[in-house]
Write a protein that holds these residues in place. Structure first.
Motif, PDB file in Angstrom:
ATOM      1  N   ARG A   1      46.515  38.393  42.671  1.00 29.40           N
ATOM      2  CA  ARG A   1      45.898  38.813  43.686  1.00 29.40           C
ATOM      3  C   ARG A   1      46.776  38.451  44.941  1.00 29.40           C
ATOM      4  O   ARG A   1      47.342  39.312  45.434  1.00 29.40           O
ATOM      5  CB  ARG A   1      44.356  39.056  44.242  1.00 29.40           C
ATOM      6  CG  ARG A   1      43.652  40.225  42.495  1.00 29.40           C
ATOM      7  CD  ARG A   1      42.416  39.987  42.918  1.00 29.40           C
ATOM      8  NE  ARG A   1      41.261  41.066  41.821  1.00 29.40           N
ATOM      9  CZ  ARG A   1      40.154  40.396  41.965  1.00 29.40           C
ATOM     10  NH1 ARG A   1      39.043  39.071  42.529  1.00 29.40           N
ATOM     11  NH2 ARG A   1      39.584  40.685  41.287  1.00 29.40           N
TER      12      ARG A   1
ATOM     13  N   LEU B   1      40.311  44.071  49.699  1.00 23.94           N
ATOM     14  CA  LEU B   1      40.349  43.276  49.081  1.00 23.94           C
ATOM     15  C   LEU B   1      40.481  41.654  49.537  1.00 23.94           C
ATOM     16  O   LEU B   1      40.483  41.234  48.606  1.00 23.94           O
ATOM     17  CB  LEU B   1      41.523  43.335  47.372  1.00 23.94           C
ATOM     18  CG  LEU B   1      40.949  43.046  46.346  1.00 23.94           C
ATOM     19  CD1 LEU B   1      39.250  43.860  45.894  1.00 23.94           C
ATOM     20  CD2 LEU B   1      41.866  42.902  45.557  1.00 23.94           C
TER      21      LEU B   1
ATOM     22  N   SER C   1      39.903  50.342  37.069  1.00 30.08           N
ATOM     23  CA  SER C   1      40.155  49.935  38.645  1.00 30.08           C
ATOM     24  C   SER C   1      41.983  49.321  39.097  1.00 30.08           C
ATOM     25  O   SER C   1      42.604  48.703  37.552  1.00 30.08           O
ATOM     26  CB  SER C   1      39.382  48.645  39.164  1.00 30.08           C
ATOM     27  OG  SER C   1      39.815  47.276  38.520  1.00 30.08           O
TER      28      SER C   1
ATOM     29  N   LEU D   1      47.856  41.725  46.582  1.00 27.64           N
ATOM     30  CA  LEU D   1      46.841  42.941  46.211  1.00 27.64           C
ATOM     31  C   LEU D   1      46.471  43.501  46.711  1.00 27.64           C
ATOM     32  O   LEU D   1      44.611  43.309  47.201  1.00 27.64           O
ATOM     33  CB  LEU D   1      46.359  42.861  44.708  1.00 27.64           C
ATOM     34  CG  LEU D   1      48.014  42.801  44.215  1.00 27.64           C
ATOM     35  CD1 LEU D   1      47.250  42.554  41.653  1.00 27.64           C
ATOM     36  CD2 LEU D   1      48.888  43.972  44.251  1.00 27.64           C
TER      37      LEU D   1
ATOM     38  N   SER E   1      44.610  47.469  41.645  1.00 22.48           N
ATOM     39  CA  SER E   1      44.408  46.620  42.603  1.00 22.48           C
ATOM     40  C   SER E   1      45.935  46.667  43.084  1.00 22.48           C
ATOM     41  O   SER E   1      46.861  46.750  42.537  1.00 22.48           O
ATOM     42  CB  SER E   1      44.137  45.020  42.263  1.00 22.48           C
ATOM     43  OG  SER E   1      42.705  44.842  41.902  1.00 22.48           O
TER      44      SER E   1
ATOM     45  N   ASN F   1      42.075  47.701  46.186  1.00 21.61           N
ATOM     46  CA  ASN F   1      41.142  47.952  45.068  1.00 21.61           C
ATOM     47  C   ASN F   1      40.619  49.339  45.416  1.00 21.61           C
ATOM     48  O   ASN F   1      39.900  50.136  46.160  1.00 21.61           O
ATOM     49  CB  ASN F   1      40.291  47.272  45.328  1.00 21.61           C
ATOM     50  CG  ASN F   1      39.034  46.541  43.511  1.00 21.61           C
ATOM     51  OD1 ASN F   1      38.126  46.099  43.914  1.00 21.61           O
ATOM     52  ND2 ASN F   1      40.113  47.186  42.726  1.00 21.61           N
TER      53      ASN F   1
END
Ligand code: NAD
Length: 361
Positions: A96, A136, A265, A101, A267, A104
């Motif tokens: 991440r 995020l 989900s 990223l 990201s 989210n």
């Protein structure tokens, strides 16, 4: 142009559920002309076993080169005793951070066929379809100073909630764009009656609204939002909020649907690249049994197609195929009614694949 997808099965049920998702991608390539190249890498405990690190340099290289990453899940009791930087979760957090990223996207969608699985009354949740956009990479989880200090012999712990205007605007844009593609309603959640950070959050979101005249922006305090989510969740379409509030509200919204085995989900970075994964973990309690629900991972493929590859039609096809498998009455144990026959991971994946193939005819 051929899209490059990196697949990271990870640990526990990861390899089982990701195999079904890859089957769907391969079917889209073979029968619907989707131009994708699929590579596989290691992350989490599996990577630690193979290369001594939960995020090997090679995995990072592949992730940087890919247009999108599909992840199963990481973690398990086997690696819990390791030093923090070697634990499987580090692999996920590292990805991440390294890929930037910051946005989210967590949908909470309740298929009408599964309305009885929710702990709320069916009429309150049937047809629920909302999207939480959570920041995020900022907020109180990352703010400094942080730590524990000694204040005259009393241990005192502190964290800092911090958001810059630029960070708020960046996540705000993702939320407005998301709302624009859906019903055009966006609710921003904060605690502006108490927190300066939230005052700035509200100010920036309100200013941004001028650029999106087709989106209606509303604001709620987080305590009220938590109440409204269980009182009348269908009033929401897109919710945007910071890291801490989003962490809590997105799990609450997930529970409204009754099964974490159903929810995907995404990201995303600032350029549409993203990592896609089911919201659940590696479920070590059922790993290797062939009973895990692969639908959250298959629906993560739909999100990947929509958000990183711009393949809206293929995304909708996958979602329709999942609906068709549920319509046939197939249920993995996590969503099966007590006393009914449950399908296995492969059977469920095969049913989705068959429903997808039927759309080619
Ligand atoms: P979990 O989500 O793995 O499991 C919670 C419960 O839900 C378990 O009973 C499990 O069997 C069930 N479940 C989860 N996914 C399912 C599926 N697809 N089908 C059917 N049932 C499913 O959470 P946990 O047990 O708290 O954590 C297990 C491990 O996963 C830990 O090591 C944790 O750190 C890790 N974890 C990883 C992620 C991730 O990779 N993103 C997220 C959460 C937890």
């Amino acid at each position: 142009m051929t899209h490059r997808i990196l697949v990271l099965p990870g640990d526990g049920i990861g390899p089982e559920i990701v195999a079904e998702a890859v089957r769907i991608l391969e079917l889209l390539r073979a029968e619907f002309g989707l131009a994708v190249e699929i590579e596989e890498g290691k992350v989490g405990g599996a990577a630690y076993e193979a290369a001594g690190s939960p995020l090997p340099e090679e995995t990072l290289r592949l992730a940087r080169a890919a247009d999108a990453v599909l992840l199963g899940a990481v973690g398990g009791p086997r690696w819990e005793g390791l030093a923090r930087e070697l634990r499987p979760e580090r692999g996920l957090l590292g990805l991440r951070a390294e890929l930037g990223l910051f946005a989210n996207l967590r949908p909470a969608l309740l298929y009408p066929q599964l309305a009885a699985a929710s702990s709320l009354r069916p009429e309150i949740v049937a047809g629920l379809d909302l999207m939480i956009v959570r920041e995020l990479t900022g907020g109180i989880y990352f703010g400094t100073p942080r730590g524990v200090r000694d204040e005259g012999g009393v241990r005192t712990a502190y964290n800092t909630m911090v958001y810059s205007e630029a960070e708020i605007e960046r996540i705000g844009r993702v939320a407005f764009e998301t709302a624009r593609r859906r019903s055009g309603r966006l609710c921003s959640v904060d605690k502006a009656n108490v927190l300066e950070v939230s005052e700035l959050w509200r100010e920036v979101l309100t200013a941004l609204a001028a650029e999106f005249p087709d989106v209606t922006l509303s604001h709620l305090y987080v305590d009220n939002a938590a109440m409204q989510l269980v009182r009348a969740p269908k009033q929401f379409d897109v919710i945007v909020t910071g890291n801490l509030f989003g962490d809590i509200l997105s799990d609450q919204a997930a529970m409204l649907t009754g099964s974490i085995g159903m929810l995907p989900s995404a990201s995303l970075d600032a350029h549409g690249k993203g990592m896609y994964e089911p919201i659940h973990g590696s479920a070590p309690d059922i790993a290797g049994r062939g009973t895990a629900n692969p639908l959250a991972t298959i629906l993560s493929v739909a999100m990947l197609l929509r958000h990183s590859l711009g393949e809206e039609e293929a995304a909708a096809r996958v979602e329709r195929a999942v609906g068709a498998a549920l319509d046939q009455g197939l249920r993995t144990p996590d969503i099966a009614a007590p006393g009914t026959r449950a399908a296995g991971t492969r059977e469920m994946g095969a049913a989705v694949a068959a429903a997808l193939r039927a759309q080619a005819r």
